[in-house]
Design a protein around this motif. Structure first.
Motif, PDB file in Angstrom:
ATOM      1  N   CYS A 111     -90.508  -4.931 -70.231  1.00 35.37           N
ATOM      2  CA  CYS A 111     -89.843  -4.002 -71.154  1.00 35.37           C
ATOM      3  C   CYS A 111     -90.224  -2.558 -70.809  1.00 35.37           C
ATOM      4  N   PHE A 112     -91.496  -2.334 -70.498  1.00 34.90           N
ATOM      5  CA  PHE A 112     -91.960  -0.975 -70.160  1.00 34.90           C
ATOM      6  C   PHE A 112     -91.220  -0.466 -68.922  1.00 34.90           C
ATOM      7  N   MET A 116     -87.973   0.350 -72.097  1.00 37.38           N
ATOM      8  CA  MET A 116     -88.230   0.171 -73.527  1.00 37.38           C
ATOM      9  C   MET A 116     -89.717   0.432 -73.757  1.00 37.38           C
ATOM     10  N   ARG A 117     -90.043   1.643 -74.219  1.00 36.73           N
ATOM     11  CA  ARG A 117     -91.461   2.054 -74.217  1.00 36.73           C
ATOM     12  C   ARG A 117     -92.062   2.208 -75.602  1.00 36.73           C
ATOM     13  N   ASP A 118     -91.377   1.705 -76.600  1.00 43.95           N
ATOM     14  CA  ASP A 118     -91.920   1.774 -77.943  1.00 43.95           C
ATOM     15  C   ASP A 118     -92.858   0.574 -78.144  1.00 43.95           C
ATOM     16  N   PHE A 119     -94.162   0.802 -77.933  1.00 51.78           N
ATOM     17  CA  PHE A 119     -95.109  -0.314 -77.956  1.00 51.78           C
ATOM     18  C   PHE A 119     -95.260  -0.934 -79.345  1.00 51.78           C
ATOM     19  N   LYS A 120     -94.883  -0.148 -80.379  1.00 52.03           N
ATOM     20  CA  LYS A 120     -94.962  -0.709 -81.737  1.00 52.03           C
ATOM     21  C   LYS A 120     -93.963  -1.855 -81.881  1.00 52.03           C
ATOM     22  N   VAL A 121     -92.908  -1.822 -81.077  1.00 48.49           N
ATOM     23  CA  VAL A 121     -91.912  -2.901 -81.103  1.00 48.49           C
ATOM     24  C   VAL A 121     -92.236  -3.933 -80.014  1.00 48.49           C
ATOM     25  N   VAL A 122     -92.540  -3.424 -78.814  1.00 44.27           N
ATOM     26  CA  VAL A 122     -92.685  -4.308 -77.651  1.00 44.27           C
ATOM     27  C   VAL A 122     -93.831  -5.306 -77.836  1.00 44.27           C
TER      28      VAL A 122
END
Lengths: 154, 499
Positions: A111-112, A116-122
């Motif tokens: 994802c990163f 997709m870099r929103d770690f709160k979601v990932v």
């Protein structure tokens, strides 16, 4: 000549070389034992296939006009290479790290790298997915999956 | 036949099988609704979940996915103007204008009703004709005729492939060659293993199917994500089914389009996309509202949807009766049967009647279960379409890896899958069709086995004299030759005329 050696023809040449090499292997094949009752030897069928492959590759070479434009990979080359690297790493680390840990790390990295870099979601998504897969296969379907370092941790 | 159907009904009507079937219908409709993934990817992603459940439950899952994924593609065609599967392209031409005019629910109502009708009519055709065809093939099908049948099927699929016909034929040969790696089925000698132990048993099924479908699709989607524009879906909460009086004057279109779907579905390689457009243009010619086609005409939706869903039953006729799949989805069904120890081929209906007759009933039920699935998927479509692509693609990779690992438990299959995936992505970029590769791979062992049998029966006769003993084989080989050489001759003739 420069104009006539287009991508299609180069592909056809590669196919012909590959077919010729495999045909050479088939023609020089020495069977371990000879069974006279068999009408077809182990290489009879592959030989026919390879002759067909080479024939149609030659037709492709002759008729391969440069009608198709090339594919532009300039925008996607980096994410593609990143995806290939992370998928390869996942496939090879899977037996050592075990399914849950390898899947979690893979999903976070994938994802990163794909933007997709929103770690709160990932991180929750990756953790939930890895746990779900582990539970579905181990507990519901009762299929033993690699545990990797989880065995060391007991 | 009625006794076998009743026996199959007894096996199918259990709560767990119905639950698995509904899960398949729901999953197929969701994956079908996501543009670009399609039926083959949905089936391959499901395969790991079928490996440790019984064959009937496994077939239930696959039939559910198969029966609903084309329908799912139509939801995105109507609400997004982007068909989820290529088979739904014609649906978007009239469904999207209707949705834009505020009639998305009505458009999806017509789509759902026509899909279910087309699917059910094709089930009737399947139940009536597959046993007859299987009987005929057992009576007249010796090894030579089976070779002819396989060659005809492969020639048909290869030559009708999208893009360059030669590329399709080459991919067919590549599939046959891939199946020839490993031990010779007759003598047991190792071939093309180059001293690599993991090739001794040949290249297994799962690395091939996972490599050429989901893995190549993941790479292709990553490539596409960098070029595709974001689109907003039209909101819709449920399908609004047409009232009985609204069907007046449309029934003939519904039946005709379904029959087109069934007929073209039986032919290997034609595919649902072609049949949809044939049904669409035929309906335009016969409909009194022909001028409204392309502007949001229900007749157009009926034609497109009934024909593309009728393909499912049609395509299963040669698959189950003769063991000859005509498209990737049916090839994957046959391939998954081998994972459960069921041998596909002309004897499938004799050796495994429970599996075949259960498949008939499961396909009927999957069409009926489209109604509740439609309500769920349409309501959830906004969320489905906004699901982050990296997570979606990551999940596909995880399912792919598990699918490769479970059947053999061998890690050596994993690098093979990666290599095949990268090669298949390259093929896709350069318009090499992968369907002939898969079908060649699935049919390869059967072709080789029957060829070696035919060679024994031939004895001292010349090849021509032996061929002369079977008029049916002559017809089948001639049709195969015609499919391969006629388009080439036409192309050479046109080139010569241009010069």
């Amino acid at each position: 000549m420069h104009g006539s050696l287009n991508r299609n023809r180069v592909t056809a040449l590669v196919f012909i070389c590959l077919g010729a090499a495999l045909l050479y292997v088939a023609l020089t094949f020495k069977p371990g034992y000879v069974d006279d009752s068999l009408v077809m030897g182990p290489m009879s069928y592959p030989k026919w296939l390879l002759i067909g492959w080479i024939t149609f590759s030659i037709i492709y070479l002759v008729t391969g006009k440069n009608r198709e434009c090339g594919v532009d990979l300039t925008k996607s080359a980096r994410p593609l290479l990143a995806a290939l690297a992370v998928i390869t790493a996942y496939f090879f680390l899977f037996p050592f790290l075990g399914l849950p840990l390898a899947t979690f790390l893979f999903l976070v990295a994938f994802c990163f790298l794909e933007g997709m870099r929103d770690f709160k979601v990932v991180i929750p998504v990756a953790g939930f997915t890895a746990t779900m897969f582990w539970l579905v296969f181990e507990a519901v379907l009762r299929i033993s999956m690699p545990r990797g370092i989880m065995d060391l941790l007991g | 036949m009625p006794e076998q159907l009743m026996a199959a009904l007894g096996m199918v009507l259990s709560p767990d099988v119905i639950l698995v079937l509904f899960a398949g219908v729901l999953f197929g409709a969701i994956v079908g609704a996501i543009p670009g993934l399609g039926t083959a990817v949905a089936i391959v992603v499901c395969l790991p979940f079928t490996l440790k459940i019984g064959p009937i439950a496994a077939i239930a899952l696959l039939m559910g996915v198969y029966g609903s994924s084309i329908y799912g593609g139509s939801i995105s065609a109507v609400l997004l103007n982007t068909p989820g599967t290529p088979q739904s392209a014609a649906t978007g031409m009239d469904g999207y204008p209707m949705a834009k005019a505020g009639k998305a629910g009505q458009a999806l109502g017509w789509v759902t009703a026509a899909s279910i009708f087309g699917g059910l009519l094709s089930c009737a055709a399947l139940i009536l004709s597959a046993p007859l065809l299987a009987d005929l093939s057992l009576k007249y099908g010796g090894p030579l005729e089976i070779c002819g049948l396989i060659c005809m099927g492969l020639a048909c699929i290869s030559s009708l492939s999208e893009g360059n016909q030669i590329k399709g034929i080459l991919m067919g040969f590549a599939g046959l060659m891939l199946a020839a790696i490993g031990d010779d089925p007759v003598s047991g000698e190792m071939r093309f293993t180059f001293g690599l132990d993991f090739l001794a048993g040949g290249i297994s099924l799962m690395p091939v199917v996972v490599g050429i479908y989901p893995l190549a699709e993941v790479f292709y989607r990553i490539h596409e994500l960098r070029t595709a524009a974001h689109v907003e879906a039209i909101r819709c909460s449920k399908p609004i089914f047409p009232k009985l009086r609204e069907w007046k004057g449309r029934i003939s279109n519904l039946v005709r389009s379904s029959m087109i779907g069934i007929g073209l579905g039986i032919l290997p390689g034609v595919g649902a996309t072609a049949s949809t457009f044939v049904a669409y243009t035929t309906a335009k010619k016969f409909s009194k509202n022909g001028d409204n086609f392309g502007k949001g005409e229900p007749d157009a939706l009926i034609a497109a949807e009934s024909s593309n869903n009728a393909i499912t039953g049609g395509a299963l006729i040669p698959t189950l009766a003769l063991g000859i799949p005509g498209e990737p989805a049916t090839a994957l069904m046959l391939a998954s049967m081998t994972l459960h120890g069921i041998i596909p081929g002309v004897r499938l209906m004799v050796d495994n009647p429970d599996v075949v007759y259960s498949s008939f009933i499961l396909l009927i039920l999957s069409n009926i279960l489209l109604i509740p699935a439609a309500y769920i998927v349409i309501r959830a479509f906004g969320h489905v379409i906004n699901f982050p692509p990296p997570v979606l693609l990551g999940l596909i990779v995880v399912c792919s890896l598990i699918g490769v690992y479970i059947p053999s438990g061998l890690f050596s299959d994993i690098p093979v899958t990666l290599v095949i995936g990268v090669l298949a992505f390259g093929m896709r970029l350069y318009n090499f069709p992968v369907t002939p590769l898969l079908i060649g791979y699935v049919l390869g062992p059967q072709l080789e086995f029957n060829m070696s049998q035919a060679a024994i029966y031939k004895g001292d006769m010349s090849l021509l004299a032996y061929l002369g003993t079977s008029p049916l084989a002559i017809v089948l080989f001639s049709v195969a030759g015609l499919f391969i050489f006629a388009p080439m001759m036409k192309s050479l003739y046109l080139t010569a005329r241009r010069r």
